[in-house]
Design an enzyme around this catalytic site. Structure first.
Site, PDB file in Angstrom:
ATOM      1  N   HIS A   1      -3.430   0.362  -4.766  1.00  0.00           N
ATOM      2  CA  HIS A   1      -2.933  -0.849  -5.432  1.00  0.00           C
ATOM      3  C   HIS A   1      -3.320  -0.801  -6.900  1.00  0.00           C
ATOM      4  O   HIS A   1      -4.485  -0.946  -7.252  1.00  0.00           O
ATOM      5  CB  HIS A   1      -3.515  -2.100  -4.768  1.00  0.00           C
ATOM      6  CG  HIS A   1      -2.978  -2.334  -3.389  1.00  0.00           C
ATOM      7  ND1 HIS A   1      -1.904  -3.143  -3.144  1.00  0.00           N
ATOM      8  CD2 HIS A   1      -3.349  -1.833  -2.189  1.00  0.00           C
ATOM      9  CE1 HIS A   1      -1.639  -3.143  -1.852  1.00  0.00           C
ATOM     10  NE2 HIS A   1      -2.502  -2.357  -1.243  1.00  0.00           N
TER      11      HIS A   1
ATOM     12  N   TYR B   1      -8.711 -10.162   3.030  1.00  0.00           N
ATOM     13  CA  TYR B   1      -9.983  -9.516   3.413  1.00  0.00           C
ATOM     14  C   TYR B   1     -10.846  -9.148   2.211  1.00  0.00           C
ATOM     15  O   TYR B   1     -12.024  -8.832   2.363  1.00  0.00           O
ATOM     16  CB  TYR B   1      -9.739  -8.284   4.296  1.00  0.00           C
ATOM     17  CG  TYR B   1      -8.949  -7.171   3.647  1.00  0.00           C
ATOM     18  CD1 TYR B   1      -9.494  -6.367   2.643  1.00  0.00           C
ATOM     19  CD2 TYR B   1      -7.648  -6.914   4.043  1.00  0.00           C
ATOM     20  CE1 TYR B   1      -8.768  -5.351   2.053  1.00  0.00           C
ATOM     21  CE2 TYR B   1      -6.904  -5.902   3.475  1.00  0.00           C
ATOM     22  CZ  TYR B   1      -7.473  -5.125   2.473  1.00  0.00           C
ATOM     23  OH  TYR B   1      -6.729  -4.140   1.890  1.00  0.00           O
ATOM     24  N   GLU B   2     -10.256  -9.201   1.006  1.00  0.00           N
ATOM     25  CA  GLU B   2     -11.080  -8.928  -0.179  1.00  0.00           C
ATOM     26  C   GLU B   2     -12.037 -10.079  -0.429  1.00  0.00           C
ATOM     27  O   GLU B   2     -13.015  -9.948  -1.173  1.00  0.00           O
ATOM     28  CB  GLU B   2     -10.185  -8.650  -1.392  1.00  0.00           C
ATOM     29  CG  GLU B   2      -9.446  -7.322  -1.263  1.00  0.00           C
ATOM     30  CD  GLU B   2      -8.378  -7.127  -2.330  1.00  0.00           C
ATOM     31  OE1 GLU B   2      -8.721  -7.082  -3.522  1.00  0.00           O
ATOM     32  OE2 GLU B   2      -7.192  -7.041  -1.968  1.00  0.00           O
TER      33      GLU B   2
ATOM     34  N   MET C   1      -1.893  -6.764   7.091  1.00  0.00           N
ATOM     35  CA  MET C   1      -2.976  -7.604   6.553  1.00  0.00           C
ATOM     36  C   MET C   1      -2.541  -8.310   5.270  1.00  0.00           C
ATOM     37  O   MET C   1      -3.378  -8.660   4.434  1.00  0.00           O
ATOM     38  CB  MET C   1      -4.208  -6.732   6.272  1.00  0.00           C
ATOM     39  CG  MET C   1      -4.704  -5.939   7.462  1.00  0.00           C
ATOM     40  SD  MET C   1      -6.044  -4.829   6.999  1.00  0.00           S
ATOM     41  CE  MET C   1      -6.157  -3.795   8.471  1.00  0.00           C
ATOM     42  N   SER C   2      -1.247  -8.514   5.095  1.00  0.00           N
ATOM     43  CA  SER C   2      -0.792  -9.067   3.807  1.00  0.00           C
ATOM     44  C   SER C   2       0.492  -9.855   3.999  1.00  0.00           C
ATOM     45  O   SER C   2       0.784 -10.326   5.091  1.00  0.00           O
ATOM     46  CB  SER C   2      -0.545  -7.910   2.829  1.00  0.00           C
ATOM     47  OG  SER C   2       0.516  -7.099   3.280  1.00  0.00           O
TER      48      SER C   2
ATOM     49  N   ASN D   1       2.375   3.486  11.192  1.00  0.00           N
ATOM     50  CA  ASN D   1       1.693   3.938  12.424  1.00  0.00           C
ATOM     51  C   ASN D   1       2.118   3.042  13.574  1.00  0.00           C
ATOM     52  O   ASN D   1       2.637   1.941  13.352  1.00  0.00           O
ATOM     53  CB  ASN D   1       0.169   3.859  12.246  1.00  0.00           C
ATOM     54  CG  ASN D   1      -0.288   2.461  11.852  1.00  0.00           C
ATOM     55  OD1 ASN D   1      -0.214   2.083  10.677  1.00  0.00           O
ATOM     56  ND2 ASN D   1      -0.724   1.691  12.823  1.00  0.00           N
TER      57      ASN D   1
ATOM     58  N   HIS E   1      -5.528  -9.013  -0.998  1.00  0.00           N
ATOM     59  CA  HIS E   1      -5.519  -9.301   0.435  1.00  0.00           C
ATOM     60  C   HIS E   1      -6.614 -10.312   0.748  1.00  0.00           C
ATOM     61  O   HIS E   1      -7.648 -10.347   0.074  1.00  0.00           O
ATOM     62  CB  HIS E   1      -5.811  -8.026   1.236  1.00  0.00           C
ATOM     63  CG  HIS E   1      -4.882  -6.889   0.927  1.00  0.00           C
ATOM     64  ND1 HIS E   1      -5.042  -6.106  -0.177  1.00  0.00           N
ATOM     65  CD2 HIS E   1      -3.776  -6.445   1.575  1.00  0.00           C
ATOM     66  CE1 HIS E   1      -4.064  -5.193  -0.199  1.00  0.00           C
ATOM     67  NE2 HIS E   1      -3.292  -5.374   0.853  1.00  0.00           N
TER      68      HIS E   1
ATOM     69  N   SER F   1       0.827  -1.214   0.000  1.00  0.00           N
ATOM     70  CA  SER F   1       0.000   0.000   0.000  1.00  0.00           C
ATOM     71  C   SER F   1       0.858   1.260   0.000  1.00  0.00           C
ATOM     72  O   SER F   1       1.722   1.431   0.854  1.00  0.00           O
ATOM     73  CB  SER F   1      -0.867   0.058   1.266  1.00  0.00           C
ATOM     74  OG  SER F   1      -1.807  -0.963   1.265  1.00  0.00           O
TER      75      SER F   1
ATOM     76  N   ALA G   1       2.954  -2.132   4.079  1.00  0.00           N
ATOM     77  CA  ALA G   1       2.758  -1.174   5.156  1.00  0.00           C
ATOM     78  C   ALA G   1       2.388  -1.969   6.400  1.00  0.00           C
ATOM     79  O   ALA G   1       1.758  -3.018   6.307  1.00  0.00           O
ATOM     80  CB  ALA G   1       1.636  -0.209   4.784  1.00  0.00           C
TER      81      ALA G   1
ATOM     82  N   HIS H   1      -6.706   4.223   6.782  1.00  0.00           N
ATOM     83  CA  HIS H   1      -5.995   3.830   5.556  1.00  0.00           C
ATOM     84  C   HIS H   1      -5.307   5.028   4.884  1.00  0.00           C
ATOM     85  O   HIS H   1      -4.231   4.895   4.317  1.00  0.00           O
ATOM     86  CB  HIS H   1      -6.966   3.147   4.586  1.00  0.00           C
ATOM     87  CG  HIS H   1      -6.294   2.532   3.386  1.00  0.00           C
ATOM     88  ND1 HIS H   1      -5.310   1.570   3.489  1.00  0.00           N
ATOM     89  CD2 HIS H   1      -6.432   2.762   2.043  1.00  0.00           C
ATOM     90  CE1 HIS H   1      -4.891   1.220   2.281  1.00  0.00           C
ATOM     91  NE2 HIS H   1      -5.552   1.936   1.386  1.00  0.00           N
TER      92      HIS H   1
END
Ligand code: HPA
Length: 282
Positions: free
Chosen positions: A58, A82-83, A208-209, A232, A80, A27, A110, A244
């Site tokens: 992306h 979550y998609e 998340m990846s 962060n 990802h 990201s 990230a 995001h």
């Protein structure tokens, strides 16, 4: 076999540019692909079986050309868990890179830091991972032609390639931390209680990846090196909420350091001739 079809298409579309190193850009980090010289750009939609990312930041294209003096295939955009579309397309993409000629894979992402002293804007070399996705991209029938049913993940994050990354960071004055990356499914960010749990589990960063790509790559014998851009502090460790947009902004700000690190790393691979490991490939 789709991966073979996609690999053939890559080599056909990018003549004379057989890639040796695959790069997955996370990201807000896709700009690094703009540094690729003599580039052929192939939208994922034109590569059979490749994923179609749906997330802002992306782009969804493969950039094949020269970076740091070596041939690379840059995945500008990733999918990802979550998609919600599973990992079949990701498997096709990573395996296509392998079949097209890659022997190494550089993963970027990230991430939120779980260590207060490693704040936003810092880079973290990934030394190991904790898979909290609740699934594994290799679940389902094994494709024996790519790798074993029960692949080892000992040294999944290649120690030798990682030490090269540290050497480049030292030489270029880039502040590179190192740590364990925990992958959560998302898309919601963690709760403060989950962040405290992740610290207890031994994680240094959360995202998340990245873990699915590593598992798929190790299964088919690609060497893996990874670098997280800390965007962060983990939820509850910093001042406010995490979102995001902040991820994209912070990733953009650290992109120059990451770019320098990657280019130096690729130059080193080129100088030493190979990122092939002797005797450890399946
Ligand atoms: N959590 C999960 N994924 C992330 C974060 C985070 O804090 N920051 C960037 N990606």
């Amino acid at each position: 076999m789709t991966a073979a079809g996609a690999a053939a298409e890559i080599l056909y579309r990018a003549p004379g540019r057989q890639p040796r190193t695959g790069i997955v850009l996370g990201s807000g980090l896709g700009g690094i692909a703009d540094r690729v010289e003599d580039a052929v750009i192939i939208p994922y939609g034109e590569l059979p079986g490749f994923p179609l990312p749906s997330v802002e930041g992306h782009a969804g294209r493969l950039v094949v050309g020269t970076l740091g003096g070596g041939m690379v295939a840059c995945m500008q955009g990733r999918v990802h868990g979550y998609e919600g579309n599973g990992f079949a397309a990701l498997k096709t993409a990573i395996r296509a890179l392998k079949l097209a000629g890659c022997d190494g894979l550089v993963l970027t992402c990230a991430a939120g830091s779980l260590r207060e002293e490693v704040g936003p804007g810092r880079l973290m070399a990934i030394s190991d991972h904790i898979n909290l996705l609740g699934t594994n991209p290799l679940a389902g029938p094994n494709e024996d032609s790519f790798g074993p049913r029960f692949p080892s993940l000992t040294d999944a994050w290649d120690p030798e390639l990682r030490s090269r990354l540290h050497a480049v960071a030292r030489a270029r004055g880039i502040d590179l931390a190192e740590g364990v990356y925990a992958a959560c499914l998302g898309p919601s960010f963690e709760t403060p209680a989950e962040v405290r749990m992740l610290k207890v589990l031994g994680a240094d960063a959360v995202g998340m990846s990245t873990v699915p790509e590593c598992i798929i790559a190790r299964h088919c014998g690609l060497r893996v090196v990874g670098c997280a851009v800390i965007t962060n502090l983990g939820v509850g460790l910093g001042d406010g909420p995490v979102d995001h947009d902040q991820t994209l902004r912070a990733a953009g700000a650290a992109a120059a350091d990451l770019e320098g690190l990657l280019v130096g790393f690729l130059e080193g691979l080129n100088d030493t001739g190979s990122n092939q490991e002797d005797g450890r490939r399946p």
